[in-house]
Motif scaffolding. Sequence first.
Motif, PDB file in Angstrom:
ATOM      1  N   GLY A 246      42.296   6.088 103.961  1.00 10.84           N
ATOM      2  CA  GLY A 246      41.254   7.008 104.399  1.00 10.84           C
ATOM      3  C   GLY A 246      39.890   6.359 104.456  1.00 10.84           C
ATOM      4  N   TRP A 247      39.573   5.528 103.460  1.00  7.65           N
ATOM      5  CA  TRP A 247      38.286   4.825 103.454  1.00  7.65           C
ATOM      6  C   TRP A 247      38.235   3.803 104.598  1.00  7.65           C
ATOM      7  N   GLU A 248      39.314   3.084 104.802  1.00  4.07           N
ATOM      8  CA  GLU A 248      39.338   2.066 105.852  1.00  4.07           C
ATOM      9  C   GLU A 248      39.137   2.684 107.232  1.00  4.07           C
ATOM     10  N   ILE A 249      39.773   3.826 107.505  1.00  8.56           N
ATOM     11  CA  ILE A 249      39.651   4.430 108.828  1.00  8.56           C
ATOM     12  C   ILE A 249      38.267   5.035 109.027  1.00  8.56           C
ATOM     13  N   LYS A 250      37.630   5.485 107.932  1.00  5.23           N
ATOM     14  CA  LYS A 250      36.252   5.967 108.056  1.00  5.23           C
ATOM     15  C   LYS A 250      35.335   4.850 108.551  1.00  5.23           C
ATOM     16  N   GLY A 257      31.398   4.434 116.475  1.00 12.05           N
ATOM     17  CA  GLY A 257      30.431   5.416 116.963  1.00 12.05           C
ATOM     18  C   GLY A 257      30.941   6.843 116.996  1.00 12.05           C
ATOM     19  N   ASP A 258      32.050   7.100 116.326  1.00 13.36           N
ATOM     20  CA  ASP A 258      32.584   8.464 116.306  1.00 13.36           C
ATOM     21  C   ASP A 258      32.077   9.244 115.086  1.00 13.36           C
ATOM     22  N   GLN A 259      32.377   8.771 113.897  1.00 18.40           N
ATOM     23  CA  GLN A 259      31.958   9.456 112.686  1.00 18.40           C
ATOM     24  C   GLN A 259      30.644   8.885 112.192  1.00 18.40           C
TER      25      GLN A 259
END
Length: 273
Positions: A246-250, A257-259
């Motif tokens: 979860g941290w890696e995908i954030k 430029g999405d989140q």
Amino acid sequence: MPVLKKNCSAEFLDDGQYSKNGILRYERIFGHTFVSTGGLATTQEFTKRLALKPGMKVLDIGCGTGGSAFFLARKFGVHVLGVDLSSNMLSIAEDHKLEMEPEVQERESFKKLDATKATFPDEHFDLMYSRDAIMHIAEKEKLYSNIFKWLKPGGQVLVSEYIHGKNHPNHPQEYIDYIIDRGYQLLTASDYGDVLKKVGFTDVHAEDITGDFVEVLKKEMTKFRGMKDEFIQEFSEKDYNDLMGGWEIKVVRCNAGDQGWGLFRAVKPGNSS
């Protein structure tokens, strides 16, 4: 961009992202009593911007397991009402409260409450504070209109939130699915600032601090890798992999430029007492 346009329910939160196991996992990364990005370090940094005096009243919306509320009560001598929809969060917060020094316990109270349906006296609070929680609420203009009434003249707002990044509204499906799955109701930083201005706040600062977010995430991942064996023994390897993933995908979403992450400050016009 199709997203859910309704506020998250207590059941949605408790049965999903904020199960008791999920909350305790988060605390292992963010730090004891914290479930928001950066834990104590970001709380200390953000609250440097506040003008608080002993005895003032603070409303902490989405108080989680109490980390910021305890810090504010201890650091500034203020009285904090922490509200949250998640029974699991509040149960753990009450347990943590028992660990606190008596003077902090006396200034602290927690209540299960839907902030969009809450009623408080006009001009009652000196600060509305929230960390990564109002992103679960769709009716932001309605909420901030009420907060405006609840704050005293000169009252302050300090909020951190996940936001849409520069790609908005042209996001990939993976990001859209993530937003829907979590029930997040996100805005861009500028749109969030416009909501605060529209309901009457002045001295509005709407900062995109995504770069800081990425740096904090990287530090948290480094810390988490160092406790891998201990964490797996306490929880499970699946829990470890889920959180690390979860941290890696954030970080990937932020760099793409999405989140993003925003910090919002504002003041109710008038002189504080």
